[in-house]
Design a protein around this motif. Structure first.
Motif, mmCIF file in Angstrom:
data_model
loop_
_atom_site.group_PDB
_atom_site.id
_atom_site.type_symbol
_atom_site.label_atom_id
_atom_site.label_comp_id
_atom_site.label_asym_id
_atom_site.label_seq_id
_atom_site.Cartn_x
_atom_site.Cartn_y
_atom_site.Cartn_z
ATOM 1 N N GLY A 57 0.820 -1.215 0.000
ATOM 2 C CA GLY A 57 0.000 0.000 0.000
ATOM 3 C C GLY A 57 0.848 1.256 0.000
ATOM 4 N N PHE A 58 1.876 1.266 0.813
ATOM 5 C CA PHE A 58 2.767 2.420 0.886
ATOM 6 C C PHE A 58 3.544 2.590 -0.413
ATOM 7 C CE2 PHE A 58 7.048 4.054 1.808
ATOM 8 C CZ PHE A 58 6.705 5.352 2.158
ATOM 9 N N VAL A 59 4.126 1.501 -0.921
ATOM 10 C CA VAL A 59 4.912 1.566 -2.160
ATOM 11 C C VAL A 59 4.063 2.071 -3.309
ATOM 12 C CG1 VAL A 59 6.116 0.177 -3.911
ATOM 13 C CG2 VAL A 59 6.600 -0.185 -1.486
ATOM 14 N N TYR A 60 2.877 1.523 -3.466
ATOM 15 C CA TYR A 60 2.030 1.919 -4.586
ATOM 16 C C TYR A 60 1.580 3.372 -4.444
ATOM 17 C CZ TYR A 60 -1.285 1.649 -8.355
ATOM 18 O OH TYR A 60 -1.957 1.874 -9.529
ATOM 19 N N ALA A 61 1.255 3.785 -3.224
ATOM 20 C CA ALA A 61 0.830 5.174 -3.011
ATOM 21 C C ALA A 61 1.955 6.147 -3.336
ATOM 22 C CB ALA A 61 0.366 5.360 -1.574
ATOM 23 N N VAL A 62 3.161 5.850 -2.893
ATOM 24 C CA VAL A 62 4.297 6.736 -3.175
ATOM 25 C C VAL A 62 4.601 6.726 -4.664
ATOM 26 C CG1 VAL A 62 6.774 7.080 -2.807
ATOM 27 C CG2 VAL A 62 5.284 6.539 -0.873
ATOM 28 N N TRP A 63 4.614 5.535 -5.266
ATOM 29 C CA TRP A 63 4.957 5.395 -6.679
ATOM 30 C C TRP A 63 3.979 6.186 -7.552
ATOM 31 C CZ3 TRP A 63 2.928 1.902 -10.702
ATOM 32 C CH2 TRP A 63 3.778 1.798 -11.810
ATOM 33 N N THR A 64 2.697 5.982 -7.334
ATOM 34 C CA THR A 64 1.717 6.681 -8.169
ATOM 35 C C THR A 64 1.626 8.158 -7.816
ATOM 36 O OG1 THR A 64 -0.082 6.018 -6.688
ATOM 37 C CG2 THR A 64 0.309 4.636 -8.622
ATOM 38 N N GLY A 97 -1.511 12.665 1.812
ATOM 39 C CA GLY A 97 -2.036 11.295 1.836
ATOM 40 C C GLY A 97 -0.937 10.257 1.997
ATOM 41 N N VAL A 98 0.164 10.441 1.309
ATOM 42 C CA VAL A 98 1.281 9.504 1.416
ATOM 43 C C VAL A 98 1.876 9.558 2.836
ATOM 44 C CG1 VAL A 98 3.617 8.998 0.599
ATOM 45 C CG2 VAL A 98 1.790 9.455 -1.042
ATOM 46 N N VAL A 99 1.969 10.756 3.406
ATOM 47 C CA VAL A 99 2.488 10.886 4.764
ATOM 48 C C VAL A 99 1.586 10.124 5.732
ATOM 49 C CG1 VAL A 99 2.856 12.512 6.684
ATOM 50 C CG2 VAL A 99 3.722 13.042 4.383
ATOM 51 N N PHE A 100 0.280 10.240 5.589
ATOM 52 C CA PHE A 100 -0.634 9.494 6.451
ATOM 53 C C PHE A 100 -0.477 7.987 6.273
ATOM 54 C CE2 PHE A 100 -3.308 13.427 6.887
ATOM 55 C CZ PHE A 100 -3.183 13.526 8.257
ATOM 56 N N LEU A 101 -0.259 7.555 5.045
ATOM 57 C CA LEU A 101 -0.017 6.128 4.840
ATOM 58 C C LEU A 101 1.260 5.685 5.534
ATOM 59 C CD1 LEU A 101 -1.026 5.626 1.114
ATOM 60 C CD2 LEU A 101 -2.009 4.474 3.088
#
Length: 105
Positions: A57-64, A97-101
């Motif tokens: 979840g974190f990787v995909y959120a940061v990547w996108t 959003g990424v920071v929250f993830l």
């Protein structure tokens, strides 16, 4: 190599592929298609490597998220696609959003 560095390299590769897609002019120009293929192959390979150490979840959120933000910035700088307050707020929302993830990891 650090999973975070691999993820950063994956993001850069993805953004490179997207820039090549713009240069291909809807796949009418053939040479940039090679850049598209190479960029996405490297991006997916590197992203897969990060999944050995970081959660999906974190990787995909940061990547996108980073990919969208960098692509918007490059579009504004290289192709003069414009950059306004709405785009800046959108990029800021992605970052928050990424920071929250990450906090939840």
């Amino acid at each position: 190599m650090s999973a975070y560095l691999l993820l950063a390299a994956a993001i850069v590769s993805e953004v490179f592929a997207e820039a090549m897609m713009k240069l291909s002019n809807g796949f009418e120009k053939k040479v940039p298609i090679i850049g598209i293929a190479i960029g996405y192959l490297i991006a997916f390979y590197l992203m897969a490597q990060t999944l050995n150490e970081l959660p999906l979840g974190f990787v995909y959120a940061v990547w996108t998220g980073a990919g969208v933000a960098l692509t918007a910035i490059i579009g504004a700088i290289v192709w003069d696609e414009g950059f306004n307050a709405k785009k800046a707020i959108g990029i800021a929302a992605i970052i928050v959003g990424v920071v929250f993830l990450k906090i939840g990891v």
